[in-house]
Write a protein that holds these residues in place. Structure first.
Motif, PDB file in Angstrom:
ATOM      1  N   THR A 142       0.882  -1.214   0.022  1.00  0.00           N
ATOM      2  CA  THR A 142      -0.007   0.028   0.070  1.00  0.00           C
ATOM      3  C   THR A 142       0.873   1.130   0.020  1.00  0.00           C
ATOM      4  O   THR A 142       0.618   2.361  -0.595  1.00  0.00           O
ATOM      5  CB  THR A 142      -0.881   0.050   1.312  1.00  0.00           C
ATOM      6  OG1 THR A 142      -1.350  -1.544   1.405  1.00  0.00           O
ATOM      7  CG2 THR A 142      -2.358   0.793   0.944  1.00  0.00           C
ATOM      8  N   ALA A 154       3.783   1.633  -1.475  1.00  0.00           N
ATOM      9  CA  ALA A 154       4.167   1.758  -2.924  1.00  0.00           C
ATOM     10  C   ALA A 154       3.162   2.266  -3.574  1.00  0.00           C
ATOM     11  O   ALA A 154       3.508   3.408  -4.600  1.00  0.00           O
ATOM     12  CB  ALA A 154       4.494   0.454  -3.430  1.00  0.00           C
ATOM     13  N   LEU A 155       2.024   1.906  -3.432  1.00  0.00           N
ATOM     14  CA  LEU A 155       0.870   2.716  -4.281  1.00  0.00           C
ATOM     15  C   LEU A 155       0.515   3.957  -3.778  1.00  0.00           C
ATOM     16  O   LEU A 155       0.408   4.952  -4.860  1.00  0.00           O
ATOM     17  CB  LEU A 155      -0.612   1.507  -3.916  1.00  0.00           C
ATOM     18  CG  LEU A 155      -0.934   0.750  -4.927  1.00  0.00           C
ATOM     19  CD1 LEU A 155      -2.151  -0.038  -4.525  1.00  0.00           C
ATOM     20  CD2 LEU A 155      -1.215   1.369  -6.381  1.00  0.00           C
ATOM     21  N   TRP A 192       2.816   6.136  -2.731  1.00  0.00           N
ATOM     22  CA  TRP A 192       3.871   6.726  -3.374  1.00  0.00           C
ATOM     23  C   TRP A 192       3.707   7.170  -4.951  1.00  0.00           C
ATOM     24  O   TRP A 192       3.742   8.215  -5.245  1.00  0.00           O
ATOM     25  CB  TRP A 192       5.034   5.963  -3.130  1.00  0.00           C
ATOM     26  CG  TRP A 192       6.295   6.619  -3.729  1.00  0.00           C
ATOM     27  CD1 TRP A 192       7.000   7.809  -3.383  1.00  0.00           C
ATOM     28  CD2 TRP A 192       7.411   6.049  -4.641  1.00  0.00           C
ATOM     29  NE1 TRP A 192       8.297   8.074  -4.276  1.00  0.00           N
ATOM     30  CE2 TRP A 192       8.161   7.080  -4.870  1.00  0.00           C
ATOM     31  CE3 TRP A 192       7.208   4.971  -5.593  1.00  0.00           C
ATOM     32  CZ2 TRP A 192       9.183   6.857  -5.943  1.00  0.00           C
ATOM     33  CZ3 TRP A 192       8.188   4.647  -6.220  1.00  0.00           C
ATOM     34  CH2 TRP A 192       9.114   5.796  -6.763  1.00  0.00           C
ATOM     35  N   VAL A 193       3.155   5.980  -5.711  1.00  0.00           N
ATOM     36  CA  VAL A 193       2.986   6.057  -6.966  1.00  0.00           C
ATOM     37  C   VAL A 193       1.918   7.061  -7.464  1.00  0.00           C
ATOM     38  O   VAL A 193       1.970   8.004  -8.384  1.00  0.00           O
ATOM     39  CB  VAL A 193       2.937   4.547  -7.496  1.00  0.00           C
ATOM     40  CG1 VAL A 193       2.198   5.004  -9.005  1.00  0.00           C
ATOM     41  CG2 VAL A 193       3.921   3.795  -7.532  1.00  0.00           C
ATOM     42  N   THR A 194       0.940   7.087  -6.529  1.00  0.00           N
ATOM     43  CA  THR A 194      -0.110   8.174  -6.574  1.00  0.00           C
ATOM     44  C   THR A 194      -0.154   9.384  -6.027  1.00  0.00           C
ATOM     45  O   THR A 194      -1.123   9.984  -5.982  1.00  0.00           O
ATOM     46  CB  THR A 194      -1.789   7.295  -6.459  1.00  0.00           C
ATOM     47  OG1 THR A 194      -1.434   6.903  -5.073  1.00  0.00           O
ATOM     48  CG2 THR A 194      -1.810   5.923  -7.246  1.00  0.00           C
ATOM     49  N   ALA A 195       0.969   9.812  -5.305  1.00  0.00           N
ATOM     50  CA  ALA A 195       1.117  10.900  -4.663  1.00  0.00           C
ATOM     51  C   ALA A 195      -0.055  10.918  -3.695  1.00  0.00           C
ATOM     52  O   ALA A 195      -0.864  11.892  -3.537  1.00  0.00           O
ATOM     53  CB  ALA A 195       1.179  12.130  -5.558  1.00  0.00           C
ATOM     54  N   LEU A 243      -3.777   9.545 -10.912  1.00  0.00           N
ATOM     55  CA  LEU A 243      -3.330   8.294 -11.298  1.00  0.00           C
ATOM     56  C   LEU A 243      -2.476   8.545 -12.501  1.00  0.00           C
ATOM     57  O   LEU A 243      -1.711   7.615 -13.164  1.00  0.00           O
ATOM     58  CB  LEU A 243      -4.526   7.826 -11.979  1.00  0.00           C
ATOM     59  CG  LEU A 243      -5.503   7.080 -10.784  1.00  0.00           C
ATOM     60  CD1 LEU A 243      -6.856   6.614 -11.105  1.00  0.00           C
ATOM     61  CD2 LEU A 243      -4.572   5.744  -9.911  1.00  0.00           C
ATOM     62  N   THR A 244      -2.388   9.896 -13.162  1.00  0.00           N
ATOM     63  CA  THR A 244      -1.484  10.289 -14.267  1.00  0.00           C
ATOM     64  C   THR A 244      -0.705  11.207 -14.251  1.00  0.00           C
ATOM     65  O   THR A 244      -0.811  11.780 -13.012  1.00  0.00           O
ATOM     66  CB  THR A 244      -2.597  10.651 -15.376  1.00  0.00           C
ATOM     67  OG1 THR A 244      -3.274  11.913 -15.100  1.00  0.00           O
ATOM     68  CG2 THR A 244      -3.659   9.638 -15.814  1.00  0.00           C
ATOM     69  N   ALA A 245       0.510  11.063 -14.899  1.00  0.00           N
ATOM     70  CA  ALA A 245       1.584  12.226 -14.770  1.00  0.00           C
ATOM     71  C   ALA A 245       0.939  13.697 -15.133  1.00  0.00           C
ATOM     72  O   ALA A 245       1.288  14.675 -14.652  1.00  0.00           O
ATOM     73  CB  ALA A 245       2.597  11.924 -15.669  1.00  0.00           C
ATOM     74  N   GLU A 246      -0.095  13.756 -15.763  1.00  0.00           N
ATOM     75  CA  GLU A 246      -0.801  15.059 -16.181  1.00  0.00           C
ATOM     76  C   GLU A 246      -1.662  15.678 -15.077  1.00  0.00           C
ATOM     77  O   GLU A 246      -1.278  16.703 -14.623  1.00  0.00           O
ATOM     78  CB  GLU A 246      -1.800  14.780 -17.105  1.00  0.00           C
ATOM     79  CG  GLU A 246      -2.367  16.127 -17.578  1.00  0.00           C
ATOM     80  CD  GLU A 246      -1.474  17.129 -18.278  1.00  0.00           C
ATOM     81  OE1 GLU A 246      -0.443  17.166 -18.586  1.00  0.00           O
ATOM     82  OE2 GLU A 246      -1.775  18.290 -18.406  1.00  0.00           O
ATOM     83  N   ALA A 304      -0.722  14.920 -11.671  1.00  0.00           N
ATOM     84  CA  ALA A 304       0.291  15.117 -10.848  1.00  0.00           C
ATOM     85  C   ALA A 304       0.923  16.492 -11.227  1.00  0.00           C
ATOM     86  O   ALA A 304       1.300  17.386 -10.183  1.00  0.00           O
ATOM     87  CB  ALA A 304       1.492  13.812 -10.897  1.00  0.00           C
ATOM     88  N   ARG A 305       1.010  16.748 -12.581  1.00  0.00           N
ATOM     89  CA  ARG A 305       1.692  18.072 -12.844  1.00  0.00           C
ATOM     90  C   ARG A 305       0.857  19.106 -12.280  1.00  0.00           C
ATOM     91  O   ARG A 305       1.093  20.303 -11.942  1.00  0.00           O
ATOM     92  CB  ARG A 305       2.032  17.951 -14.557  1.00  0.00           C
ATOM     93  CG  ARG A 305       2.060  19.175 -15.099  1.00  0.00           C
ATOM     94  CD  ARG A 305       2.253  19.152 -16.549  1.00  0.00           C
ATOM     95  NE  ARG A 305       1.184  19.158 -17.247  1.00  0.00           N
ATOM     96  CZ  ARG A 305       0.845  20.345 -18.087  1.00  0.00           C
ATOM     97  NH1 ARG A 305       1.626  21.272 -18.136  1.00  0.00           N
ATOM     98  NH2 ARG A 305      -0.405  20.229 -18.559  1.00  0.00           N
ATOM     99  N   GLY A 316       6.220  20.842 -18.003  1.00  0.00           N
ATOM    100  CA  GLY A 316       5.642  19.776 -17.910  1.00  0.00           C
ATOM    101  C   GLY A 316       4.835  19.109 -19.200  1.00  0.00           C
ATOM    102  O   GLY A 316       3.952  18.119 -19.135  1.00  0.00           O
ATOM    103  N   ASN A 324       0.446  16.779 -24.372  1.00  0.00           N
ATOM    104  CA  ASN A 324      -0.503  17.159 -23.186  1.00  0.00           C
ATOM    105  C   ASN A 324      -1.001  18.629 -23.360  1.00  0.00           C
ATOM    106  O   ASN A 324      -0.032  19.510 -23.508  1.00  0.00           O
ATOM    107  CB  ASN A 324      -0.204  16.759 -22.083  1.00  0.00           C
ATOM    108  CG  ASN A 324       1.250  17.240 -21.481  1.00  0.00           C
ATOM    109  OD1 ASN A 324       2.110  17.507 -22.419  1.00  0.00           O
ATOM    110  ND2 ASN A 324       1.550  17.436 -20.316  1.00  0.00           N
TER     111      ASN A 324
END
Lengths: 207, 200
Positions: free
Chosen positions: A15, A17-18, A20-23, A28-31, A33-34, A156, A170
Motif C-alpha cells: 500500500t 508503494a501505491l 507513493w506512486v499515486t502521490a 493516477l496520471t502524470a498529467e 500530478a503536474r 511539464g 498534453n
C-alpha cells in the motif's frame, strides 16, 4: 502470529508503494500530478528566446513583464490536425469571454508553438485562422530549441512525434503571471476556471 | 550441465534482466511493450533468480533441505508474499508509474530493482501456496488487468503523456489478452491434477 505480522507488513509495504506512486492516492496520471504540483507550488519559469507573429524577437520573460497582464498560455503547432484544433476553438471561446466581460486590460491569451517549423508567417496565418484579435490573443514560437525544451520541461509538456509528421502533446490552459510564474494549470474543458484563476491572480497583483 | 541444477534458471534470470535493461530504449518506446514486455521480463528475472537460488541451496544443503518444511514461516501459504506481489502489480497498472519511470530516477529504480524483488517473492510464495490461494490471487490479478485494459481502451484522452493514444489502446488490448491467457496457461500447466480430480 508471525504470519499475521508478515501479512500486515506486506500490506503496508504494498500500500505504501501505491501511496507513493499515486502521490498519496490523489492522482493516477502524470498529467494530474503536474497540475496538482503546480497548484500546490507555483513554478518560476526559465527564460527562452521567442519570436512573435509580427516577426519581433524577444524573450518569454521580457514579453510577459512588458505586457504586464496575466497570460493564459497554451502550446500548439500550426500543422496540427487534431488536439490543437479543439484547443484552438476553446481558446477562441475564451477570447470572446474576455472581450465580453471587459477583461482584456487584465488578462490575455498566449499560444506558444513548440514546432521549429513555425516561423512568424506560420504564426500569423494560424492567428488569422483562429480569428485572433491582436490585442487579446498573441502567438509566439521558440527561437532556440534548447531553451524551448527547457521551458517545456518546466511546464511539464511532453511532445511525442506521431505518424504523418504530427505531434501528440498534453494540452491545458496554463495561467502565468507577468513576473514569470506558472501559477495554475486548468483542463481544456474548463476555460471558465482558467479565466477565473487569471482574474484572481490579476486582482492579487493589484491590477 | 545438470538441467535440474541452479544454472539454467540463473542464466534465464540473467538473460531476462539483460534484455530488459539493454533494450530498455526500444522496449519503453511504446506503452504496450513497456507494460507487457519489459515489466514482465523484470518480474520473470526475479522468479528465475529465486529458482536458481533454491536449486543451489538444495544442492549445497544436501538432500531435502527445502523439502523438509521449516518449523514456521513468515510466508505461510505464500499469502503475505502474494499480497505484496499483487500490490506491486497494481502499482504498475497506474499510468503515472509508466510516465514517471521514463523521467524520474526513483521510479526507474523502483522498476529495475523492485520488480525483480517482487518476482523473487512471487516465485517463493507460489511454491508455498496451495491451489485455492493461487486461484484467489490469479483471479484477482486477472480481473484487475482486464478492468485496467478496458479503461485504457475506453479512454478518449491519453493517460500517459509519453505515449500515443493508439498505443494506449494496444496496451489495453494486451492487458485484456493477458487476463485471458494467464489463467489458460495456468490451467494447461495444471491440466493433469485437474484431469485426475475430474476423473476421480
Amino acid at each position: 502470529m508471525r504470519w499475521a505480522l508478515a501479512l500486515l507488513l506486506a500490506l503496508a509495504a504494498g500500500t505504501g508503494a501505491l501511496y507513493w506512486v499515486t502521490a498519496g492516492f490523489t492522482v493516477l496520471t502524470a498529467e494530474g500530478a503536474r497540475r496538482q504540483a503546480v497548484a500546490l507550488e507555483p513554478r518560476p519559469l526559465p527564460d527562452a528566446p521567442v519570436i512573435g507573429a509580427d516577426g519581433r524577437a524577444t524573450t518569454l520573460l521580457a514579453d510577459l513583464s512588458a505586457d504586464g497582464r496575466v497570460a493564459i498560455v497554451n502550446f500548439f503547432y500550426s500543422r496540427c490536425m487534431s488536439l490543437c484544433l479543439a484547443q484552438g476553438s476553446q481558446t477562441e471561446r475564451l477570447q470572446r469571454a474576455i472581450d465580453e466581460r471587459g477583461l482584456a486590460a487584465r488578462v490575455r491569451l498566449l499560444s506558444i508553438s513548440f514546432d521549429p517549423r513555425d516561423g512568424a508567417r506560420e504564426l500569423a496565418d494560424y492567428a488569422r485562422r483562429m480569428h485572433a484579435q491582436a490585442r487579446t490573443w498573441q502567438f509566439l514560437s521558440f527561437a532556440d530549441p534548447e531553451a524551448g525544451a527547457r521551458l517545456l520541461d518546466l511546464f511539464g509538456i511532453v511532445v511525442v512525434p506521431a505518424p504523418l509528421a504530427q505531434f501528440e502533446h498534453n494540452a491545458a490552459f496554463h495561467v502565468v503571471t507577468p513576473d514569470g510564474r506558472l501559477a495554475r494549470i486548468v483542463d481544456l474543458d474548463d476555460p471558465g476556471d482558467a479565466l477565473q484563476a487569471a482574474v484572481d491572480l490579476a486582482a492579487e497583483a493589484g491590477r | 550441465m545438470n538441467m535440474r541444477g541452479p544454472w539454467p534458471p540463473a542464466l534465464a534470470a540473467l538473460a531476462f534482466y539483460a534484455v530488459a535493461l539493454i533494450w530498455r530504449a526500444p522496449l519503453t518506446a511504446s506503452m504496450s511493450t513497456h507494460m507487457l514486455v519489459q515489466i514482465p521480463l523484470l518480474v520473470l528475472a526475479g522468479v528465475c533468480a529465486e529458482r536458481a537460488w533454491r536449486a543451489w541451496r538444495d544442492r549445497a544443503g544436501g538432500a531435502g533441505s527445502s523439502r523438509r518444511p521449516p518449523a514456521w514461516s513468515y510466508n505461510e501459504y505464500g499469502m503475505p508474499g502474494l499480497l505484496f506481489a499483487s500490490l506491486v502489480g497494481a502499482c504498475w497498472m497506474v499510468p503515472k508509474a509508466l510516465d514517471d519511470a521514463l523521467v524520474d530516477w526513483r521510479m526507474a529504480a523502483f522498476k529495475v530493482l523492485g520488480l525483480p524483488v517482487a518476482g523473487w517473492i512471487l516465485g517463493a510464495s507460489l511454491r508455498r501456496s496451495n491451489t485455492v490461494v493461487k486461484l484467489f490471487f490469479l483471479g484477482n490479478f486477472c480481473w484487475m488487468s482486464a478492468i485496467v485494459g478496458l479503461i485504457y481502451l475506453d479512454q478518449p484522452a491519453r493517460l500517459c503523456n509519453a505515449y500515443l493514444l493508439d498505443d494506449q489502446a494496444w496496451a489495453g488490448n494486451g492487458l485484456i489478452a493477458l487476463s485471458i491467457l494467464l489463467p489458460l496457461a495456468w490451467l494447461l500447466v495444471r491440466i493433469k491434477p485437474v484431469w485426475r480430480f475430474l476423473n476421480r
